[in-house]
Design a protein around this motif. Structure first.
Motif, short mmCIF file in Angstrom:
data_model
loop_
_atom_site.label_atom_id
_atom_site.label_comp_id
_atom_site.label_asym_id
_atom_site.label_seq_id
_atom_site.Cartn_x
_atom_site.Cartn_y
_atom_site.Cartn_z
N TYR A 53 0.84 -1.21 0.00
CA TYR A 53 0.00 0.00 0.00
C TYR A 53 0.87 1.25 0.00
O TYR A 53 0.61 2.22 -0.73
N PHE A 54 1.92 1.24 0.81
CA PHE A 54 2.82 2.39 0.87
C PHE A 54 3.52 2.65 -0.47
O PHE A 54 3.63 3.80 -0.91
N THR A 55 4.02 1.58 -1.09
CA THR A 55 4.84 1.76 -2.29
C THR A 55 4.03 1.91 -3.56
O THR A 55 4.36 2.73 -4.42
N ASP A 56 2.93 1.14 -3.69
CA ASP A 56 2.22 1.10 -4.96
C ASP A 56 0.93 1.93 -4.99
O ASP A 56 0.41 2.21 -6.07
N VAL A 57 0.39 2.30 -3.82
CA VAL A 57 -0.82 3.12 -3.78
C VAL A 57 -0.45 4.56 -3.43
O VAL A 57 -0.79 5.50 -4.15
N LEU A 58 0.25 4.74 -2.30
CA LEU A 58 0.64 6.09 -1.91
C LEU A 58 1.90 6.57 -2.62
O LEU A 58 2.23 7.77 -2.57
N LYS A 59 2.64 5.63 -3.23
CA LYS A 59 3.88 5.97 -3.96
C LYS A 59 4.89 6.68 -3.06
O LYS A 59 5.55 7.64 -3.44
N LEU A 60 5.02 6.20 -1.83
CA LEU A 60 5.94 6.81 -0.89
C LEU A 60 7.38 6.48 -1.26
O LEU A 60 7.69 5.40 -1.75
N ASN A 61 8.26 7.42 -0.98
CA ASN A 61 9.68 7.26 -1.26
C ASN A 61 10.24 6.09 -0.46
O ASN A 61 10.01 5.98 0.75
N LEU A 62 11.00 5.21 -1.11
CA LEU A 62 11.51 4.01 -0.46
C LEU A 62 12.52 4.35 0.64
O LEU A 62 12.58 3.68 1.67
N ALA A 63 13.33 5.37 0.42
CA ALA A 63 14.29 5.78 1.45
C ALA A 63 13.55 6.29 2.69
O ALA A 63 13.96 6.02 3.84
N PHE A 64 12.45 7.01 2.48
CA PHE A 64 11.63 7.48 3.61
C PHE A 64 11.07 6.30 4.39
O PHE A 64 11.08 6.29 5.63
N LEU A 65 10.56 5.28 3.68
CA LEU A 65 9.99 4.11 4.34
C LEU A 65 11.04 3.38 5.17
O LEU A 65 10.78 2.93 6.29
N THR A 66 12.24 3.24 4.61
CA THR A 66 13.32 2.57 5.34
C THR A 66 13.62 3.30 6.64
O THR A 66 13.72 2.69 7.72
N THR A 67 13.76 4.63 6.57
CA THR A 67 14.06 5.42 7.75
C THR A 67 12.93 5.37 8.77
O THR A 67 13.15 5.18 9.97
N LEU A 68 11.69 5.52 8.29
CA LEU A 68 10.52 5.51 9.17
C LEU A 68 10.45 4.21 9.97
O LEU A 68 10.29 4.22 11.20
N GLN A 69 10.58 3.08 9.29
CA GLN A 69 10.38 1.80 9.95
C GLN A 69 11.53 1.47 10.90
O GLN A 69 11.32 0.83 11.94
N LEU A 70 12.74 1.91 10.58
CA LEU A 70 13.86 1.67 11.49
C LEU A 70 13.73 2.52 12.75
O LEU A 70 13.92 2.03 13.87
N VAL A 71 13.41 3.80 12.59
CA VAL A 71 13.26 4.69 13.74
C VAL A 71 12.08 4.24 14.60
O VAL A 71 12.15 4.25 15.84
N SER A 72 11.00 3.82 13.96
CA SER A 72 9.81 3.38 14.70
C SER A 72 10.09 2.17 15.56
O SER A 72 9.44 1.97 16.60
N THR A 73 11.04 1.34 15.16
CA THR A 73 11.36 0.14 15.92
C THR A 73 11.79 0.49 17.34
O THR A 73 11.43 -0.19 18.31
N ILE A 74 12.55 1.57 17.49
CA ILE A 74 12.99 1.99 18.82
C ILE A 74 11.79 2.35 19.68
O ILE A 74 11.69 1.96 20.85
N LEU A 75 10.85 3.09 19.09
CA LEU A 75 9.64 3.48 19.82
C LEU A 75 8.79 2.26 20.18
O LEU A 75 8.20 2.19 21.26
N ILE A 76 8.72 1.31 19.26
CA ILE A 76 7.90 0.11 19.47
C ILE A 76 8.43 -0.72 20.64
O ILE A 76 7.67 -1.16 21.51
N VAL A 77 9.74 -0.94 20.65
CA VAL A 77 10.35 -1.73 21.73
C VAL A 77 10.15 -1.02 23.07
O VAL A 77 9.77 -1.65 24.07
N ALA A 78 10.40 0.29 23.10
CA ALA A 78 10.22 1.06 24.34
C ALA A 78 8.77 1.00 24.81
O ALA A 78 8.50 0.83 26.01
N ALA A 79 7.84 1.10 23.86
CA ALA A 79 6.41 1.08 24.22
C ALA A 79 6.01 -0.24 24.84
O ALA A 79 5.25 -0.27 25.82
N ASN A 80 6.49 -1.35 24.30
CA ASN A 80 6.16 -2.66 24.86
C ASN A 80 6.64 -2.79 26.30
O ASN A 80 5.93 -3.31 27.16
#
Length: 487
Positions: A53-80
């Protein structure tokens, strides 16, 4: 706690409908199957197709997606880790986990639809997606998932009834993964396509369904163990001191078996997350979909592969426990990993032809079944082993790390896969009607690596790791010693 404060949790909407001291079918069916199924449905869909959905519907930049998901991992682990501590400190007449289940009826349903509204373009769109993504994965999902996982141990002290509740919850988890990987891709390929409005309508329906089922789960569950502790709290003059976080860290860090089972689970879970995140791309751009009549019938191909994976796992559920009781979890899981790796090799040799790939996927999923069903039992063995050696329990820390590995797998592996797609030259504007010809050989190789090769290699490494998991041999003696020590 005053009676006035308790009245909120005993009203017609917030009071539990479960009055029996024993777990019965309405509680099992609604509280531990229907409730978790509805709550986790969005997550099951996201695991299968959110990246697409991110890549083929919203056409989001792949570099942005890589950064977003890596940074979010820190927040996800802390939240758990944070949510686990908040639940542990919650004391109400409804229990300590159920109030957070009730909160999830709002937070999880709202967060699951925000990524499909997207009222902006350009940089503002990326900011919106980053916020919405983290509201789901780093706020709403940890609240529900941690509370839902905590319900089973506090529901009853009867171990057989706990086992039944765990089975219903596991079946619900398999069900949402099936819906996400079998049913939803067909809906996308034949109806939603790249129409963002239709995606929003579909996910809004999922969100409403989730809110209703989570509320039902809240009403049809009961924390008998928590109630028991609260009733005796006023008369109890002493409280057993739990091990500190530092003591737990020291205990697990020095235990080889703890590291073996955690590394085993990390390899197993994250390679599976890589497979799930790349599955849609594999079906769209690598598989020969002309088996179903035309090159853009990728949704049918994905459903077929999902079915070929789900059926062996469902059948295996009947045999795994008896086999582990007879031969041991270590041997059964090791053989399963070897069978799974063999299935991966067959899928690789299939070279995009759907029949050999489907056979390989079926074998791979059959081999994964023992690890899927036994990982929590293996962790429980390690916790008892550490208690025998160190005389402290490490449930809180161990299960927090386990949960973090599980939840963080999807964003981490999706970010890695986004980087791989970007480096290989993936064409986000490719015409699906052209089938495999729409992407270069390099892109197809990268996608195949994500879907088949990574998990196959991980299974070989996991088979080696679990070979050294030798706790079971002396565990009965250690458990007897623990019981004698407590007496």
């Amino acid at each position: 706690m005053s009676k006035k404060n308790n009245d909120f949790w005993t009203g017609p909407l917030t009071g539990t409908r479960i009055k029996s001291n024993d777990v019965k079918m309405p509680e099992m069916l609604i509280g531990y199957f229907i409730g978790p199924f509805g709550a986790l449905l969005a997550s099951g869909i996201f695991t299968s197709i959110l990246q697409n959905y991110f890549t083929d519907v919203l056409k989001l930049n792949l570099a942005f997606l890589t950064t977003l998901q890596l940074v979010s991992t820190i927040l996800i682990v802390a939240a758990n880790l944070i949510v686990g501590q908040l639940i542990e400190r919650t004391r109400t007449m409804a229990g300590k986990a159920r109030p957070w289940i009730l909160l999830s009826a709002f937070t999880l349903s709202v967060a699951s639809v925000l990524m499909f509204i997207v009222p902006f373009e350009g940089t503002a769109k990326m900011v919106w997606i980053a916020i919405a993504y983290n509201l789901f994965y780093a706020v709403a999902y940890p609240i529900y998932n941690t509370a839902n996982s905590t319900l089973i141990p506090v529901s009853t002290r009867n171990s057989q009834q706990r086992g039944a509740l765990a089975s219903f919850t596991n079946v619900a988890g398999l069900g949402v993964m099936g819906a996400g990987s079998m049913v939803f891709p067909i809906l996308v390929s034949f109806a939603l396509k790249e129409d963002q409005h239709l995606w929003f309508v579909a996910m809004l329906a999922v969100a409403v369904f989730s809110a209703l089922t989570i509320f039902l789960q809240f009403q049809f569950t009961r924390e008998r163990v928590t109630e028991e502790q609260m009733e005796g709290a006023d008369a109890k003059e002493e409280k057993v001191k739990a091990a500190s976080l530092r003591e737990q860290l020291a205990a697990v860090a020095g235990e080889k078996m703890w590291w073996i089972v955690m590394l085993f689970y990390l390899g197993f879970q994250w390679s599976g997350a890589m497979k799930n995140g790349s599955m849609t791309y594999f079906c769209k751009w690598v598989l020969d979909n002309t088996f179903f009549g035309n090159a853009d019938a990728w949704g049918a191909s994905q459903s077929l592969l999902s079915i070929m994976g789900a059926v062996p796992m469902a059948v295996a559920a009947v045999f795994i426990v008896p086999l582990c009781n007879k031969f041991g979890k270590r041997i059964v899981c090791m053989i399963g990993m070897i069978v799974g790796a063999a299935g991966g090799v067959i899928a690789i040799l299939g070279n995009g032809q759907i029949i050999p790939v489907a056979i390989g996927v079926a074998l791979k999923c059959l081999g994964s079944a023992p690890a899927c069903y036994m990982i929590l039992a293996m962790l429980a063995d390690v916790i008892d082993h550490i208690e025998f050696k160190k005389n402290i329990r490490t449930d809180g820390l161990t299960m927090s790390i386990y949960s973090s590995i599980m939840v963080a797998g999807t964003p981490v592996c999706n970010s890695i896969f986004s980087a791989i797609l970007n480096a290989s030259g993936y064409d986000q504007a490719a015409n699906i009607a052209l089938g495999t010809a729409a992407q270069t050989v390099g892109v197809q190789t990268a996608i195949s690596a994500g879907y088949i090769w990574v998990e196959t290699i991980a299974y070989i490494l996991c088979a080696i790791l679990v070979f050294f998991f030798t706790i079971e041999k002396k565990l009965p003696e250690e458990q007897a010693a623990i019981a004698a020590r407590k007496k």
